[in-house]
Motif scaffolding. Structure first.
Motif, PDB file in Angstrom:
ATOM      1  N   TYR A  37       0.570  -1.092   0.074  1.00 16.10           N
ATOM      2  CA  TYR A  37      -0.060   0.167  -0.061  1.00 16.10           C
ATOM      3  C   TYR A  37       0.962   0.967  -0.042  1.00 16.10           C
ATOM      4  O   TYR A  37       1.512   1.301   0.869  1.00 16.10           O
ATOM      5  CB  TYR A  37      -0.856  -0.058   1.286  1.00 16.10           C
ATOM      6  CG  TYR A  37      -1.954   1.136   1.606  1.00 16.10           C
ATOM      7  CD1 TYR A  37      -2.942   1.355   0.741  1.00 16.10           C
ATOM      8  CD2 TYR A  37      -1.318   2.014   2.303  1.00 16.10           C
ATOM      9  CE1 TYR A  37      -3.397   2.480   0.602  1.00 16.10           C
ATOM     10  CE2 TYR A  37      -2.248   3.336   2.538  1.00 16.10           C
ATOM     11  CZ  TYR A  37      -3.315   3.473   1.886  1.00 16.10           C
ATOM     12  OH  TYR A  37      -3.978   4.567   1.975  1.00 16.10           O
ATOM     13  N   GLN A  38       0.792   2.031  -1.129  1.00 16.80           N
ATOM     14  CA  GLN A  38       1.565   3.350  -0.999  1.00 16.80           C
ATOM     15  C   GLN A  38       0.530   4.379  -0.272  1.00 16.80           C
ATOM     16  O   GLN A  38      -0.549   4.686  -0.682  1.00 16.80           O
ATOM     17  CB  GLN A  38       1.756   3.639  -2.732  1.00 16.80           C
ATOM     18  CG  GLN A  38       2.791   2.574  -3.195  1.00 16.80           C
ATOM     19  CD  GLN A  38       3.131   2.860  -4.711  1.00 16.80           C
ATOM     20  OE1 GLN A  38       2.398   3.561  -5.135  1.00 16.80           O
ATOM     21  NE2 GLN A  38       4.126   1.971  -5.060  1.00 16.80           N
ATOM     22  N   ASP A  39       1.464   5.139   0.358  1.00 12.30           N
ATOM     23  CA  ASP A  39       0.777   6.372   1.051  1.00 12.30           C
ATOM     24  C   ASP A  39       1.199   7.423   0.445  1.00 12.30           C
ATOM     25  O   ASP A  39       2.452   7.639   0.284  1.00 12.30           O
ATOM     26  CB  ASP A  39       1.240   6.429   2.605  1.00 12.30           C
ATOM     27  CG  ASP A  39       0.160   7.020   3.456  1.00 12.30           C
ATOM     28  OD1 ASP A  39      -0.830   7.455   2.874  1.00 12.30           O
ATOM     29  OD2 ASP A  39       0.329   7.038   4.788  1.00 12.30           O
ATOM     30  N   ASP A  40       0.392   8.431   0.115  1.00  9.81           N
ATOM     31  CA  ASP A  40       0.711   9.876  -0.088  1.00  9.81           C
ATOM     32  C   ASP A  40       0.079  10.702   0.936  1.00  9.81           C
ATOM     33  O   ASP A  40      -1.392  10.871   1.057  1.00  9.81           O
ATOM     34  CB  ASP A  40      -0.118   9.982  -1.611  1.00  9.81           C
ATOM     35  CG  ASP A  40       0.558  11.287  -2.128  1.00  9.81           C
ATOM     36  OD1 ASP A  40       1.348  12.032  -1.432  1.00  9.81           O
ATOM     37  OD2 ASP A  40       0.263  11.265  -3.285  1.00  9.81           O
ATOM     38  N   PRO A  41       0.993  11.663   1.601  1.00 12.10           N
ATOM     39  CA  PRO A  41       0.223  12.420   2.540  1.00 12.10           C
ATOM     40  C   PRO A  41      -0.458  13.556   1.684  1.00 12.10           C
ATOM     41  O   PRO A  41      -1.395  14.319   2.609  1.00 12.10           O
ATOM     42  CB  PRO A  41       1.242  13.145   3.190  1.00 12.10           C
ATOM     43  CG  PRO A  41       2.592  12.485   2.735  1.00 12.10           C
ATOM     44  CD  PRO A  41       2.288  11.503   1.672  1.00 12.10           C
ATOM     45  N   LYS A  42      -0.424  13.746   0.654  1.00 11.46           N
ATOM     46  CA  LYS A  42      -1.095  14.928   0.046  1.00 11.46           C
ATOM     47  C   LYS A  42      -2.435  14.696  -0.474  1.00 11.46           C
ATOM     48  O   LYS A  42      -3.162  15.443  -0.778  1.00 11.46           O
ATOM     49  CB  LYS A  42      -0.130  15.424  -1.161  1.00 11.46           C
ATOM     50  CG  LYS A  42       1.100  16.023  -0.925  1.00 11.46           C
ATOM     51  CD  LYS A  42       1.957  16.351  -2.245  1.00 11.46           C
ATOM     52  CE  LYS A  42       3.181  16.564  -2.041  1.00 11.46           C
ATOM     53  NZ  LYS A  42       4.219  16.693  -3.066  1.00 11.46           N
ATOM     54  N   GLN A  43      -2.663  13.522  -0.509  1.00 13.05           N
ATOM     55  CA  GLN A  43      -3.943  12.849  -0.936  1.00 13.05           C
ATOM     56  C   GLN A  43      -4.850  11.951   0.187  1.00 13.05           C
ATOM     57  O   GLN A  43      -5.065  10.814  -0.043  1.00 13.05           O
ATOM     58  CB  GLN A  43      -4.025  12.114  -2.180  1.00 13.05           C
ATOM     59  CG  GLN A  43      -3.293  12.937  -3.151  1.00 13.05           C
ATOM     60  CD  GLN A  43      -3.253  12.193  -4.651  1.00 13.05           C
ATOM     61  OE1 GLN A  43      -3.190  11.013  -4.500  1.00 13.05           O
ATOM     62  NE2 GLN A  43      -2.919  12.708  -5.499  1.00 13.05           N
ATOM     63  N   VAL A  44      -4.840  12.611   1.367  1.00 13.59           N
ATOM     64  CA  VAL A  44      -5.302  11.718   2.555  1.00 13.59           C
ATOM     65  C   VAL A  44      -6.791  11.013   2.324  1.00 13.59           C
ATOM     66  O   VAL A  44      -6.828   9.970   2.708  1.00 13.59           O
ATOM     67  CB  VAL A  44      -5.213  12.616   3.726  1.00 13.59           C
ATOM     68  CG1 VAL A  44      -5.807  11.829   4.920  1.00 13.59           C
ATOM     69  CG2 VAL A  44      -3.924  13.209   4.119  1.00 13.59           C
ATOM     70  N   LEU A  45      -7.562  11.808   1.914  1.00 14.15           N
ATOM     71  CA  LEU A  45      -8.863  11.529   1.541  1.00 14.15           C
ATOM     72  C   LEU A  45      -8.909  10.189   0.624  1.00 14.15           C
ATOM     73  O   LEU A  45      -9.738   9.500   0.804  1.00 14.15           O
ATOM     74  CB  LEU A  45      -9.979  12.663   1.148  1.00 14.15           C
ATOM     75  CG  LEU A  45     -11.375  12.197   1.167  1.00 14.15           C
ATOM     76  CD1 LEU A  45     -11.795  11.573   2.415  1.00 14.15           C
ATOM     77  CD2 LEU A  45     -11.969  13.407   0.628  1.00 14.15           C
ATOM     78  N   ALA A  46      -8.294  10.774  -0.541  1.00 10.21           N
ATOM     79  CA  ALA A  46      -8.350   9.343  -1.512  1.00 10.21           C
ATOM     80  C   ALA A  46      -7.501   8.072  -1.028  1.00 10.21           C
ATOM     81  O   ALA A  46      -8.132   7.016  -1.512  1.00 10.21           O
ATOM     82  CB  ALA A  46      -7.764  10.182  -2.763  1.00 10.21           C
ATOM     83  N   LYS A  47      -6.652   8.277  -0.299  1.00  4.45           N
ATOM     84  CA  LYS A  47      -5.903   7.195   0.132  1.00  4.45           C
ATOM     85  C   LYS A  47      -6.744   6.743   1.257  1.00  4.45           C
ATOM     86  O   LYS A  47      -6.624   5.163   1.341  1.00  4.45           O
ATOM     87  CB  LYS A  47      -4.189   7.617   0.578  1.00  4.45           C
ATOM     88  CG  LYS A  47      -3.653   7.948  -0.352  1.00  4.45           C
ATOM     89  CD  LYS A  47      -3.073   6.675  -1.244  1.00  4.45           C
ATOM     90  CE  LYS A  47      -2.367   6.839  -2.297  1.00  4.45           C
ATOM     91  NZ  LYS A  47      -2.096   5.596  -3.059  1.00  4.45           N
TER      92      LYS A  47
END
Length: 167
Positions: free
Chosen positions: A130-140
């Motif tokens: 699972y790749q996490d992206d702090p800029k896209q919290v809701l989508a993630k």
């Protein structure tokens, strides 16, 4: 005429290669002989997994439910789901030190009791990256819920295969 011999030879070669490596088509899951119903026993902590198992049993057309059937104890398999476990293992980080990628580890443990009194306890893990992206919290967050749902579905399929293959 020669082309048909080549085609026949290729078909035979492909068949032999796939059979030789152990490949076989999966059929619908069936219960062991003498079993006609699967009773799923789950606690509050395993409710999402219980829903997945019951949904997958419908797909395989296996008679199941969360209620025991009166008078059917002689042909019922009881499956008791233990609390599910979700862990994360760090795989990589961004240059800023924030987590970039996790490995999700979904642990499942259950006990199946067959009509003849035979009982098995199994546990296994379903893994996903699972790749996490702090800029896209809701989508993630939504993606994580979708990944967990897929992991539960895979776990449900595995539970069904295990209880179906026991004799």
């Amino acid at each position: 005429m020669r082309a048909s011999y080549i085609g026949l030879f290729l078909l035979l070669a492909v068949t032999l290669v796939t059979a030789g490596c152990g490949f076989h088509l999966r059929s619908a899951q069936t219960l062991p002989v003498g079993s006609s119903y699967v009773h799923i026993i789950a606690g509050k902590q395993t409710a999402p997994l219980e829903k997945s198992v019951l949904a997958r049993m419908k797909v395989y057309q296996i008679n199941s439910g969360s209620q025991a059937l009166d008078g059917e104890a002689a042909s019922t398999i009881s499956v008791k789901l233990q609390p599910e476990k979700l862990d994360r293992r760090l795989l990589s980080v961004f240059a800023t030190g924030q987590v970039a990628e996790y490995e999700l580890i979904y642990g499942v443990r259950f006990t199946a009791t067959y009509p003849d009194g035979n009982q098995i306890t199994q546990q296994f893990e379903v893994l996903r990256e699972y790749q996490d992206d702090p800029k896209q919290v809701l989508a993630k967050s939504r993606e994580l819920n979708l990944v967990l749902s897929e992991m539960r579905t895979e776990a449900a399929d595995r539970i069904i295969r295990i209880i179906s293959n026991q004799q």
